[in-house]
Design an enzyme around this catalytic site. Sequence first.
Site, PDB file in Angstrom:
ATOM      1  N   ASP A 108       0.909  -1.177   0.227  1.00 55.38           N
ATOM      2  CA  ASP A 108       0.076   0.088  -0.206  1.00 55.38           C
ATOM      3  C   ASP A 108       0.870   1.102  -0.070  1.00 55.38           C
ATOM      4  O   ASP A 108       2.289   1.199   0.190  1.00 55.38           O
ATOM      5  CB  ASP A 108      -0.955   0.011   1.219  1.00 55.38           C
ATOM      6  CG  ASP A 108      -2.095   0.560   0.965  1.00 55.38           C
ATOM      7  OD1 ASP A 108      -2.507   1.368   0.160  1.00 55.38           O
ATOM      8  OD2 ASP A 108      -3.302   0.420   1.652  1.00 55.38           O
ATOM      9  N   ASP A 168     -10.976   2.195  -3.250  1.00 58.24           N
ATOM     10  CA  ASP A 168     -11.433   1.577  -1.950  1.00 58.24           C
ATOM     11  C   ASP A 168     -12.815   1.655  -2.190  1.00 58.24           C
ATOM     12  O   ASP A 168     -13.625   1.207  -1.286  1.00 58.24           O
ATOM     13  CB  ASP A 168     -11.089   2.771  -1.050  1.00 58.24           C
ATOM     14  CG  ASP A 168      -9.609   2.313  -0.342  1.00 58.24           C
ATOM     15  OD1 ASP A 168      -9.264   1.305  -0.529  1.00 58.24           O
ATOM     16  OD2 ASP A 168      -9.057   3.169   0.352  1.00 58.24           O
TER      17      ASP A 168
HETATM   18  C1  GLA Z   1      -5.887   1.759   1.929  1.00 58.08           C
HETATM   19  C2  GLA Z   1      -6.292   0.535   1.190  1.00 58.08           C
HETATM   20  C3  GLA Z   1      -7.371   0.004   2.072  1.00 58.08           C
HETATM   21  C4  GLA Z   1      -6.708  -0.551   3.262  1.00 58.08           C
HETATM   22  C5  GLA Z   1      -6.208   0.531   4.141  1.00 58.08           C
HETATM   23  C6  GLA Z   1      -5.472  -0.030   5.451  1.00 58.08           C
HETATM   24  O1  GLA Z   1      -6.868   2.569   2.281  1.00 58.08           O
HETATM   25  O2  GLA Z   1      -6.829   1.189   0.098  1.00 58.08           O
HETATM   26  O3  GLA Z   1      -7.638  -1.194   1.056  1.00 58.08           O
HETATM   27  O4  GLA Z   1      -5.708  -1.452   3.090  1.00 58.08           O
HETATM   28  O5  GLA Z   1      -5.335   1.352   3.337  1.00 58.08           O
HETATM   29  O6  GLA Z   1      -5.088   1.061   6.228  1.00 58.08           O
END
Ligand code: GLA
Length: 722
Positions: free
Chosen positions: A472, A542
Amino acid sequence: MSIKFNQNTQTFYLEGKNISYVFRINEVGFAEHLYFGKTIGEDEISYLRCFGGRSCVPTVPGKDGFFYSHYAPEISFFGTGDYREPTVCVTNDLGDRLCELLYESYEIVPEKPAIKGMPSLKGGETLVLHLLDKITGFGADLYYTVYDDCPVIARRIVYKNNSKKTIRLDRAYSFALSIPKSDFVCLTLEGAWGCERHIQKAPMHKGVVSIDSKRTSSSAVLNPFMALLSPDATEESGEAIGVNLVYSSSFVLKAEGSPDGKTLLLGGINDFDFSWELGAGEEFATPEAVIAYSDNGIGQMSRAFHDAYRKYLINPNFVNKERPIVINNWEGTYFDFDNDKLKSIAKAVEGTGIDTFVLDDGWFGKRNDDSSGLGDWVVNTRKLEGGLKTIIDYVHSLGMKFGLWFEPEMVNEDSDLFRAHPDYAIGVPNRARCYTRHQYMLDLTRQEVRDYIVEAINKVLKENEIDYVKWDYNRNVTESFSLGLSASSQKEFAHRYVLGVYDICERIVGANPHIFFEGCSSGGARFDPAMLYYFPQIWTSDDSDAEERTKIQYGTSMVYPLSTMSCHVSIVPNHQTHRVTDVKTRADIAHLGATGYELDTSDFGDEQRLETKAQVEEFRAMQNLVLSGDLYRIENPFESNFFGFMVVSKDKTRADLTLYRRLTGANNRIKLVFPKGLDETKKYYIPEMDKTLCGSTIMNAGLVPEFELGDFKTVKYHFIEK
Ligand code: GLA
């Protein structure tokens, strides 16, 4: 595929699948563009050279007259009468900013050379054109690669300082393409968190149409992609020229409409907040630009990118292989979990075909919310008693694989890493830093910082049986500054940062070839070809609400293959939109990518388990089409109440069509849908209709989908050659 040079006419002919690219060296040594488009013969076509009219007539120092002009340049430069955007800007020790890059020699190499420290497409015959400014010794090597199975040309430039003094690069773009028209519509992909890569169209005009990122990341705001479409272009007809940068930092793409109705398309590293000191004898490599050409509409342009990336960019060990179908705990638990909770989520999907359990954020350091722990890649044993081993062993005992989340480039102020090395965080001495999500970024321009990250993460991967990693990246750089760079080199920061990202990717992804890596950036905020070189799939957004996803996935498919889009079925009401859609709709839309699940399954009853099992089976049955088939976009959710994707096997013996209707209406009126991409002469059995029809009938007479009443419904059709 072939690259030829005609000595008599000084003309280069490059031929790829369905495309020709032709330029010549003119009387004074300028590389002068003649043609890019549908395949043509190797004819003498210097009559096509354009003079540019009186408003812009770059000539040649010391010579007079139109004859010596270089109006359609392969590389544009400043100071000799070309007032359009330069491809390169330099300053030498005298303050002289001119460079007149003239032809020296060429090479044709059968296999494309890699770019040192940066990802790029592999394979393909390559022309290297050596240009030199004899006065200063500044040179440019222009690289052109063509492929016999994809209508794309890959371009990049290596700038060289052959002098004895330092030369400063103030701009160092990757390519320039002269196009003899300008009545284009410019298509780009804009967005933000939760609504990445939405289609944006605007007519070209005189002057510069430009998109960029200043975020040290390719970003959700504007993807490093631009397409020039003929005004009448549709999915199947008209011209489309698309360019996509294999680059993950601040970029710029520009299309300049000039007074005589022509266009100069160019771009690369953003020259905003950029300069680079090129010492005597040094080189500077620019990122690759992939340029696709289609005379059969936008759909064919997209398929050209999809084929090129699946064949020459994405890791061949994963690209067409069965993808893991994950259950990810993020939306199910956020930070609130322990071993028992995780076990119950995994246990509940045993036997459904979901084959990988992914433990998301919150397993390390003292991380119970997003304010602490980033940078401390050691398991939080207070939360996970017995360390990672307990949950990994359990997941493996269920016959599933195990995946783990990391955010390697970040640090929280509340972390052991920051307490020990506050200087590792990016920032300017004596100035406060901006927080985003309570976190800072690590200075990846510095070797010792990269070494720390690589060591810490590889240790976790070595000591545990991990099959999958989600990588990430949840914020962008502010206070661009490195303690490791001199005052005069600070404008190298954004490019050096991303070279640092590629370096740690090489040393983590490269050192763990058995692990499947998925990319992520607050959803899809770093969705670009360079990331796809390391990560065969990227978490697309997301926002996994099915309605919103139709737009996100439609826009993303302009450039990126379905196999690269990670798409999950999540709970309703959806966490981002609070919308409620049927689980069938959510699954049908999520099946148009690398599918998975992201919800708390621990309370699943038998019915949900069976439903999930059926969905997984359905995905597995269509997976090969999604991974390696051709995509045809049937309905555009930006312009209608419908969305439709059709995937067709390369041999056209199988196809699946997914249709979606946003809102229902009273008197459910008939909607005709026209499938595409089938073989007109083949017959196809359509199980949903229990009918066998000719490809020509299906595509020309169309189908009448019967949507169930209600909003947000899907209908699917399968086509099997009879
Ligand atoms: C980001 C990612 C999510 C998740 C969060 C965790 O927003 O896109 O899928 O992994 O971080 O903090």
